[in-house]
Design a protein around this motif. Structure first.
Motif, mmCIF file in Angstrom:
data_model
loop_
_atom_site.group_PDB
_atom_site.id
_atom_site.type_symbol
_atom_site.label_atom_id
_atom_site.label_comp_id
_atom_site.label_asym_id
_atom_site.label_seq_id
_atom_site.Cartn_x
_atom_site.Cartn_y
_atom_site.Cartn_z
ATOM 1 N N THR A 115 0.798 -1.218 0.000
ATOM 2 C CA THR A 115 0.000 0.000 0.000
ATOM 3 C C THR A 115 0.831 1.270 0.000
ATOM 4 O O THR A 115 0.631 2.161 -0.833
ATOM 5 C CB THR A 115 -0.948 0.013 1.213
ATOM 6 N N ASN A 165 -1.946 5.770 4.375
ATOM 7 C CA ASN A 165 -2.058 4.313 4.441
ATOM 8 C C ASN A 165 -3.406 3.896 5.013
ATOM 9 O O ASN A 165 -4.047 2.956 4.528
ATOM 10 C CB ASN A 165 -0.945 3.734 5.317
ATOM 11 N N VAL A 197 -6.339 4.065 2.574
ATOM 12 C CA VAL A 197 -6.371 2.973 1.603
ATOM 13 C C VAL A 197 -6.730 1.647 2.272
ATOM 14 O O VAL A 197 -7.611 0.916 1.809
ATOM 15 C CB VAL A 197 -5.017 2.856 0.871
ATOM 16 N N ASP A 198 -6.047 1.333 3.375
ATOM 17 C CA ASP A 198 -6.227 0.024 3.992
ATOM 18 C C ASP A 198 -7.507 -0.111 4.804
ATOM 19 O O ASP A 198 -8.167 -1.148 4.770
ATOM 20 C CB ASP A 198 -5.027 -0.296 4.898
#
Length: 319
Positions: free
Chosen positions: A50, A293, A296-297
């Motif tokens: 990612t 991050n 996105v995650d």
């Protein structure tokens, strides 16, 4: 991925660094909305995790805004993308100073020699200087490192920190409290982990709970009080959900894995490229990277969308 020494940071550099062993996906995918191409075309490489994908989108979009036609190619690991960078098949990649320095050290001198004589340290300037010496003969240009860093980090519960007045790893050593560390099983022998905690900080490590580096299981074990210290990385975006806080690595046990661009000097050595990327490097912080991050995650946003929103919010690209 994501910080750290040659051992774990090939694994963690995250967790930062490799990912698999097959070649690529999304080869030549155009960077979102950036295809003006007035100044030529650039291929930005990303590793298959990612954070690297987000950084590659940040690079591609800020270069696109500067007038280049950009695309992002995702390659599984450094062993595959670094030779492509040397050949000019890839023009620029986001890298981690200590990890790429040790990678090139091993490539130039052999793994055993590199392990016996590492070039990376907790000193960012010295690490980048060593990296440049290894990179330049290979036709690579190393741009300045920024504030954003992805390296190994240790955390405790907020309650534990408050109770014992802990802000740094030195504080933990001075408190003379025995701690069990939730980490990978290699923590027992890696110099950045248990041996380093004991030697550098005088921390009493009573044992290793092999639940992995920064895994939910490791963080939960510390939250539940089964362990007292967890090994994770500085861009861990969900630490606060476990009510955990970092202890500062005040004596720089970990290597300097600051984020920085590495380019093919022949194809992407123009000062305009360095200037565009330098604006991003100067703005991006470790906390910014952790939040990108997280989006996105945890929130399932696309790296391209997250990158665009960030760059616009910082005034780095036009809206």
């Amino acid at each position: 991925m994501t910080g750290a020494v040659i051992g774990i940071l090939a694994l963690a550099g995250s967790l930062a660094a490799c990912g698999g062993d097959s070649l690529e996906e999304d080869k030549g995918a155009p960077a979102a909305g950036q295809d003006s191409g007035k100044k030529g075309s650039l291929v930005v490489g990303a590793a298959a995790f990612t954070e690297s994908k987000v950084l590659a989108e940040l690079y591609a979009q800020i270069l696109g805004d500067a007038g280049y036609s950009t695309s992002v190619t995702t390659v599984k690991n450094r062993e595959l993308y670094e030779p492509s960078l040397e050949k000019g098949e890839i023009d620029v990649v986001p890298e981690y100073a200590a990890t790429i320095a040790e990678f090139l050290n091993a490539k130039a001198n052999g793994a055993k020699a590199a392990e016996a004589k590492p070039v990376a340290s907790g000193d960012t300037a010295a690490t980048v200087a060593a990296l440049k010496k290894l990179a330049e003969p290979r036709g690579l240009k190393v741009l300045p490192a920024g504030k954003a860093v992805d390296q190994n980090a240790f955390a405790v519960t907020r309650e534990f920190a408050d109770k014992h007045k802990l802000k740094t790893l030195s504080d933990l050593g001075a408190a003379k409290i025995g701690v069990k560390v939730a980490a990978g099983d290699e923590c027992e022998v890696r110099p950045f982990c248990a041996p380093g905690l004991e030697k550098t900080y005088g921390i009493d490590v009573t044992g290793i709970d092999p639940k992995g580096v920064g895994t939910p299981q490791s963080k939960q074990a510390v939250k539940d009080g089964k362990d007292q210290l967890v090994l994770t990385t500085t861009t861990d975006a969900v630490l606060d959900t476990y009510d955990l806080v970092f202890l500062d690595d005040d004596k720089k046990l970990q290597n300097a894995d600051n984020v920085l661009p590495v380019l093919n000097a022949k194809d992407a050595g123009d000062q305009e490229i360095a200037d565009a990327l330098g604006k991003l490097t100067g703005a991006l912080t470790t906390e910014d990277l952790a939040q990108l991050n997280r989006k996105v995650d945890a929130e399932r946003a696309k790296p391209a969308d997250v990158a665009r929103e960030y760059l616009q919010s910082k005034g780095l690209i036009k809206k």
